[in-house]
Design an enzyme around this catalytic site. Structure first.
Site, short mmCIF file in Angstrom:
data_model
loop_
_atom_site.label_atom_id
_atom_site.label_comp_id
_atom_site.label_asym_id
_atom_site.label_seq_id
_atom_site.Cartn_x
_atom_site.Cartn_y
_atom_site.Cartn_z
N ASP A 57 3.28 -4.69 8.09
CA ASP A 57 2.02 -3.95 7.89
C ASP A 57 0.90 -4.98 7.98
OD1 ASP A 57 -0.29 -2.92 6.85
OD2 ASP A 57 0.66 -1.89 5.17
N HIS A 116 0.86 -1.18 0.00
CA HIS A 116 0.00 0.00 0.00
C HIS A 116 0.91 1.23 0.00
CE1 HIS A 116 -2.87 2.87 1.86
NE2 HIS A 116 -3.82 2.06 1.45
N GLN A 135 -4.24 -5.61 6.74
CA GLN A 135 -5.16 -6.57 6.14
C GLN A 135 -5.12 -7.94 6.81
OE1 GLN A 135 -7.45 -5.86 3.95
NE2 GLN A 135 -6.73 -3.80 3.43
N LYS A 148 -10.60 -1.45 9.99
CA LYS A 148 -10.70 -2.58 9.06
C LYS A 148 -11.09 -3.86 9.80
CE LYS A 148 -7.17 -0.70 5.96
NZ LYS A 148 -7.90 -0.28 4.77
N CYS A 162 -4.58 2.29 -3.87
CA CYS A 162 -3.38 2.83 -3.22
C CYS A 162 -2.20 1.87 -3.39
CB CYS A 162 -3.60 3.10 -1.73
SG CYS A 162 -4.84 4.35 -1.43
C1 LIG Z 1 -2.12 -3.15 3.48
C2 LIG Z 1 -2.54 -1.80 3.95
N1 LIG Z 1 -1.65 -1.02 4.57
C3 LIG Z 1 -1.98 0.19 5.04
C4 LIG Z 1 -3.25 0.70 4.89
C5 LIG Z 1 -3.55 2.08 5.42
O1 LIG Z 1 -4.41 2.02 6.48
P1 LIG Z 1 -5.04 3.35 7.09
O2 LIG Z 1 -5.63 4.10 5.93
O3 LIG Z 1 -6.06 2.86 8.04
O4 LIG Z 1 -3.94 4.11 7.74
C6 LIG Z 1 -4.20 -0.06 4.25
C7 LIG Z 1 -5.57 0.46 4.09
O5 LIG Z 1 -6.10 0.66 3.05
C8 LIG Z 1 -3.84 -1.34 3.76
O6 LIG Z 1 -4.73 -2.11 3.13
#
Ligand SMILES: Cc1ncc(COP(=O)(O)O)c(C=O)c1O
Lengths: 146, 414
Positions: B205, B127, B208, B231, B371
């Site tokens: 990270d 992401h 997910q 999430k 993203c």
């Molecule tokens: C794999 C991953 N990392 C990071 C994020 C970012 O999360 P947040 O927007 O809650 O900070 C997301 C969310 O879309 C994600 O799917």
């Protein structure tokens, strides 16, 4: 409007067989923009002769609405007076596309091409014609599109 | 409803939003769970109960409301510690979300530890929030950012990690435990083991993964771990950074201000203890308390059951969607290696057009680059459509989704 009304034969045809797709060498006007929300991209090239649009082409990638809209816009302005093109409104573009009541997200797809066109004209009017008063008005219209 | 490993009917009853209709009379079919999940009534009630009955600022005041709010806020920290199985509750830092957690590490640990010519390794399926902070850091330091590639099955090419590690210049490897586009579950333990053998730190990270699979941090043994409450049934605006105590102690604060200090003088300040050193200012008290209810909810179902339900749904969805004419699927077909996320394209229909069409049938999916533009480039597409499932989704909903895809196909004459 329902998707059956949006994705009519004509929109699909312009999406799959875009008219005036391509580039112009050393165009009088050249502008590129993208919609950061969805990544749609659009570039427009225009040549002017005797204050008329003598040639216009576009390249881009994106959804059927944005690509068909761009292609149909090039046809709408081809051979037209520069004054006519300067005055084009979003209502004109949507009317030409036959699209009404698009939601707030999708209307941006339909108007991206007009935005690119307006910004292109703005650059031309301000840099080449040095007409700041008209340029400012065009810029305001462009930024007000979405 | 078909038989399921979880009591789907009573679960659906807990989510008021699932009763609403969209486009006049279509039941909402919510398949955008990788972006954010819906919230059960228990979470909504916990937040409103806080505002109705004990709203106050935490940690400093001595009146009863403040004590109740502080206790509820801190209880969430205990629950998070238990949920991800760590021993020290003070290693849990509440932040706004995964994005902020990663930025905290990049700013605070990264600027202290990454120097010129060092290497930070990320992956092609990250992401943007696990790419951009590292670009900022490595550019500032004259360090290098390298990528572990993704193979045609949507899995990380770990030989490339070995090659980077062999340079001896890698300071950090950062990767998502589950891809938000392909659903691929990374071989986390293998990656972490390789890195630790070379003394390299690892950030996971888990945005997910934590919502969908059981994680055990003592087993995983990474150095930094980040995820978002929204999430996993919780509210927006709350996330967790976990890091080992010795690392957190060695790091400079990210934000300066109230709560994070021990003593402030005109020119010098000493830091408060963990976790408060990293929680400057009034935190998002209401939503942290709401998150507590989300953790309870998932705990009650059990993460193994959550995973089992999603495997069942995803298997069914993959079977059904594969039969749609013109479909192109991304990611591995091996269900044991992926979560409940399906990315696809249908003929030459642009994902935004597709999402518009199926939205009319009440089906909410995501379309775009998710993203993850580096991954889009790797897949050589500008966008994909993505359906992602959670505990309240059903096979009947998948049937509607498939019918809707076929309607889109017919509209586009594919
Ligand atoms: C794999 C991953 N990392 C990071 C994020 C970012 O999360 P947040 O927007 O809650 O900070 C997301 C969310 O879309 C994600 O799917």
């Amino acid at each position: 409007m329902s998707s059956a009304d949006i994705y009519r034969e004509i929109i699909l045809d312009y999406y799959r067989n875009p008219r005036n797709y391509g580039k112009i060498e050393n165009p009088d006007i050249s502008k590129k923009d993208s919609n950061p929300l969805c990544g749609d991209e659009l570039e427009m090239h225009i040549n002017l002769k005797d204050n008329k649009i003598s040639d216009v082409k576009f390249t881009g990638k994106g959804c059927a609405i944005s690509q068909a809209s761009a292609s149909m816009l090039t046809e709408l302005i081809m051979d037209k007076d520069f004054e006519f093109v300067k005055e084009l409104t979003k209502e004109d573009v949507l009317e030409n596309l036959g699209l009404h009541d698009l939601g707030p997200a999708r209307i941006k797809c339909a108007l991206l091409s007009l935005k690119v066109l307006k910004y292109g004209i703005y650059s031309y009017v301000s840099e080449k014609l040095k007409d700041t008063a008209s340029a400012d008005k065009i810029k305001e219209e462009a930024s007000g599109l979405f | 409803m078909q038989a399921s490993v979880i009591n789907i009917k009573s679960i659906r009853n807990d989510f008021p939003i699932l009763k609403r209709k969209v486009h006049k009379d279509k039941p909402l079919i919510y398949f955008d769970n990788a972006a954010t999940t819906q919230k059960p009534i228990q979470v909504i009630d916990a937040i409103s109960n806080y505002y109705l009955n004990y709203n106050s600022n935490i940690h400093r005041a001595v009146h009863q409301l403040a004590e109740e709010a502080t206790a509820a806020y801190e209880l969430t920290r205990d629950k998070v510690a238990k949920f991800i199985n760590i021993k020290n509750r003070e290693e849990i830092i509440f932040v706004r979300g995964t994005t902020e957690a990663i930025n905290l590490v990049a700013y605070s640990w990264g600027r202290q530890n990454v120097q010129k010519d060092d290497i930070v390794v990320t992956t092609e399926y990250e992401h943007h929030s696990n790419i951009v902070p590292w670009q900022l850091l490595t550019k500032e330091k004259g360090a290098k950012l390298e990528y572990i590639g993704v193979d045609d099955n949507g899995e990380l090419i770990l030989d490339q990690l070995d090659a980077y590690l062999d340079t001896g210049r890698v300071k950090l490897v950062t990767f998502s435990q589950m891809s938000n586009v392909l659903g691929t579950i990374s071989k986390s333990e293998e990656i972490i083991k390789k890195c630790h053998q070379k003394g390299v730190r690892v950030l996971v990270d888990a945005a997910q993964s934590v919502p969908h699979i059981k994680v055990d941090l003592q087993k995983l043994d990474c150095d930094f771990f980040a995820f978002s409450a929204h999430k996993m049934l919780g509210p927006t605006g709350v996330g967790v950074l976990w890091a080992r105590k010795d690392l957190l102690e060695s790091m400079v604060p990210f934000n300066g201000g109230g709560d994070m200090i021990r003593e402030v003088h005109k020119y010098e300040t000493t830091w408060n203890d963990l976790p408060f050193k990293f929680e400057a200012g009034t935190p998002n008290i209401a939503d942290v308390i709401g998150f507590s209810a989300a953790l309870d909810y998932l705990d009650k179902i059990g993460m193994d059951k959550v995973r089992e339900h999603e495997v069942e749904l995803t298997k069914y969805a993959l079977e059904q969607i594969s039969a749609v004419k013109g479909i192109k699927l991304y990611g591995t077909p091996d269900i044991t290696k992926r979560g409940g996320v399906i990315s696809f394209n249908l003929g030459d229909i642009h994902p935004h057009d597709l999402a518009t069409i199926i939205d009319e049938d009440g089906v909410a999916i995501r379309s775009g680059h998710h993203c993850a533009q580096v991954l889009m480039e790797r897949l050589d597409v500008s966008a994909t459509s993505r359906a992602s499932f959670y505990i309240y989704n059903t096979k009947e909903e998948i049937d509607v989704f498939i019918r809707s895809l076929n309607r889109a196909r017919e509209l586009f004459r594919i």
